[in-house]
Scaffold this motif. Sequence first.
Motif, mmCIF file in Angstrom:
data_model
loop_
_atom_site.group_PDB
_atom_site.id
_atom_site.type_symbol
_atom_site.label_atom_id
_atom_site.label_comp_id
_atom_site.label_asym_id
_atom_site.label_seq_id
_atom_site.Cartn_x
_atom_site.Cartn_y
_atom_site.Cartn_z
ATOM 1 N N SER A 124 -8.779 -54.080 23.291
ATOM 2 C CA SER A 124 -10.065 -54.033 23.988
ATOM 3 C C SER A 124 -9.777 -54.233 25.469
ATOM 4 C CB SER A 124 -11.013 -55.120 23.479
ATOM 5 O OG SER A 124 -11.396 -54.873 22.149
ATOM 6 N N ALA A 125 -9.721 -53.134 26.199
ATOM 7 C CA ALA A 125 -9.434 -53.166 27.630
ATOM 8 C C ALA A 125 -10.393 -52.211 28.327
ATOM 9 C CB ALA A 125 -7.989 -52.773 27.895
ATOM 10 N N LEU A 126 -11.137 -52.731 29.285
ATOM 11 C CA LEU A 126 -12.185 -51.958 29.948
ATOM 12 C C LEU A 126 -12.046 -52.014 31.458
ATOM 13 C CD1 LEU A 126 -15.097 -53.472 27.836
ATOM 14 C CD2 LEU A 126 -14.021 -51.252 27.459
ATOM 15 N N VAL A 127 -12.543 -50.970 32.116
ATOM 16 C CA VAL A 127 -12.688 -50.953 33.569
ATOM 17 C C VAL A 127 -14.179 -50.806 33.838
ATOM 18 C CG1 VAL A 127 -12.179 -49.738 35.711
ATOM 19 C CG2 VAL A 127 -10.426 -49.916 33.937
ATOM 20 N N LEU A 128 -14.752 -51.779 34.531
ATOM 21 C CA LEU A 128 -16.169 -51.762 34.861
ATOM 22 C C LEU A 128 -16.324 -51.518 36.349
ATOM 23 C CD1 LEU A 128 -15.590 -54.239 32.645
ATOM 24 C CD2 LEU A 128 -18.048 -54.314 32.722
ATOM 25 N N VAL A 137 -13.703 -53.905 38.299
ATOM 26 C CA VAL A 137 -12.941 -55.001 37.686
ATOM 27 C C VAL A 137 -12.372 -54.520 36.359
ATOM 28 C CG1 VAL A 137 -14.278 -56.856 38.759
ATOM 29 C CG2 VAL A 137 -14.955 -55.979 36.525
ATOM 30 N N THR A 138 -11.349 -55.221 35.909
ATOM 31 C CA THR A 138 -10.797 -54.965 34.585
ATOM 32 C C THR A 138 -11.190 -56.117 33.669
ATOM 33 O OG1 THR A 138 -8.712 -56.060 35.154
ATOM 34 C CG2 THR A 138 -8.840 -53.668 35.493
ATOM 35 N N LEU A 139 -11.331 -55.797 32.396
ATOM 36 C CA LEU A 139 -11.687 -56.803 31.398
ATOM 37 C C LEU A 139 -10.919 -56.496 30.123
ATOM 38 C CD1 LEU A 139 -13.494 -59.212 30.538
ATOM 39 C CD2 LEU A 139 -15.206 -57.529 29.841
ATOM 40 N N THR A 140 -10.066 -57.417 29.732
ATOM 41 C CA THR A 140 -9.309 -57.292 28.493
ATOM 42 C C THR A 140 -9.780 -58.396 27.558
ATOM 43 O OG1 THR A 140 -7.417 -56.426 29.700
ATOM 44 C CG2 THR A 140 -6.994 -57.273 27.492
ATOM 45 N N CYS A 141 -10.181 -58.017 26.343
ATOM 46 C CA CYS A 141 -10.731 -59.005 25.410
ATOM 47 C C CYS A 141 -9.835 -59.283 24.210
ATOM 48 C CB CYS A 141 -12.102 -58.554 24.931
ATOM 49 S SG CYS A 141 -13.333 -58.522 26.254
ATOM 50 N N ALA A 142 -8.839 -58.477 23.964
ATOM 51 C CA ALA A 142 -7.947 -58.732 22.826
ATOM 52 C C ALA A 142 -6.519 -58.491 23.269
ATOM 53 C CB ALA A 142 -8.284 -57.821 21.650
ATOM 54 N N PRO A 143 -5.628 -59.381 23.003
ATOM 55 C CA PRO A 143 -5.759 -60.541 22.131
ATOM 56 C C PRO A 143 -6.409 -61.742 22.808
ATOM 57 C CG PRO A 143 -3.502 -60.363 22.871
ATOM 58 C CD PRO A 143 -4.245 -59.172 23.407
ATOM 59 N N THR A 144 -6.392 -61.829 24.125
ATOM 60 C CA THR A 144 -7.086 -62.918 24.813
ATOM 61 C C THR A 144 -7.916 -62.339 25.942
ATOM 62 O OG1 THR A 144 -5.249 -63.267 26.346
ATOM 63 C CG2 THR A 144 -5.250 -64.600 24.339
ATOM 64 N N PRO A 204 -14.605 -61.876 37.002
ATOM 65 C CA PRO A 204 -14.693 -63.291 37.374
ATOM 66 C C PRO A 204 -14.889 -64.249 36.195
ATOM 67 C CG PRO A 204 -16.590 -62.068 38.215
ATOM 68 C CD PRO A 204 -15.656 -61.072 37.632
ATOM 69 N N ALA A 205 -15.449 -63.786 35.087
ATOM 70 C CA ALA A 205 -15.647 -64.648 33.913
ATOM 71 C C ALA A 205 -15.267 -63.865 32.651
ATOM 72 C CB ALA A 205 -17.084 -65.122 33.841
ATOM 73 N N PRO A 206 -13.976 -63.602 32.452
ATOM 74 C CA PRO A 206 -13.590 -62.751 31.322
ATOM 75 C C PRO A 206 -13.926 -63.340 29.955
ATOM 76 C CG PRO A 206 -11.641 -63.673 32.376
ATOM 77 C CD PRO A 206 -12.819 -64.030 33.230
ATOM 78 N N VAL A 208 -21.452 -59.962 31.655
ATOM 79 C CA VAL A 208 -20.706 -58.704 31.599
ATOM 80 C C VAL A 208 -20.822 -57.948 32.913
ATOM 81 C CG1 VAL A 208 -20.494 -56.463 30.456
ATOM 82 C CG2 VAL A 208 -20.914 -58.499 29.102
ATOM 83 N N PHE A 209 -22.030 -57.801 33.436
ATOM 84 C CA PHE A 209 -22.230 -57.038 34.676
ATOM 85 C C PHE A 209 -22.241 -57.920 35.922
ATOM 86 C CE2 PHE A 209 -24.760 -54.136 31.697
ATOM 87 C CZ PHE A 209 -23.637 -53.406 31.377
ATOM 88 N N ALA A 210 -21.878 -59.180 35.785
ATOM 89 C CA ALA A 210 -21.887 -60.110 36.920
ATOM 90 C C ALA A 210 -20.514 -60.134 37.596
ATOM 91 C CB ALA A 210 -22.281 -61.498 36.462
ATOM 92 N N PHE A 211 -20.284 -59.146 38.447
ATOM 93 C CA PHE A 211 -19.034 -59.102 39.222
ATOM 94 C C PHE A 211 -19.283 -58.438 40.551
ATOM 95 C CE2 PHE A 211 -19.101 -55.340 36.542
ATOM 96 C CZ PHE A 211 -18.702 -54.329 37.372
#
Length: 144
Positions: free
Chosen positions: A41-45, A62-69, A75-77, A141-144
């Motif tokens: 789970s890796a996203l670019v917002l 921003v980037t957001l990776t949720c798996a494995p951590t 700012p608040a992954p 999620v959209f707070a960046f």
Amino acid sequence: MRNTARWAATLALTATAVCGPLTGAALAAPAAAPASLYAPSALVLTIGHGESAAAATPLRAVTLTCAPTASGTHPAPALACAELRGAAGDFDALAARDDALCTKEYNPVVVTVDGVWQGKRVSYERTFGNECVKSSYGNSVFAF
């Protein structure tokens, strides 16, 4: 004939003693382990001003990776990942907060999300009426 049988048995035992550990080691070698037990789970917002992503002027990404951590430049992954898990990765399921008071000023803000959520390709775009309306959707999620 008796000598031939003894010779064959000796040869078979010798071959097993010599080659057995080699085949056993080959069979006992660990298979290539997966990099993770979780689907990626890796996203670019991105956020921009404009009517659509094609016409928007990009402001932030921003980037957001949720798996494995939870990690990334968001700012608040951890909070964003928890919120997305609660919505099963459906960005349209992120509801607006009830306590948000926004003006009716029209200054469109476009949010795009591209990447992979739990192993599945994700491409999302949404235009909000203004920054306040965008900020009222979801907690982080959209707070960046």
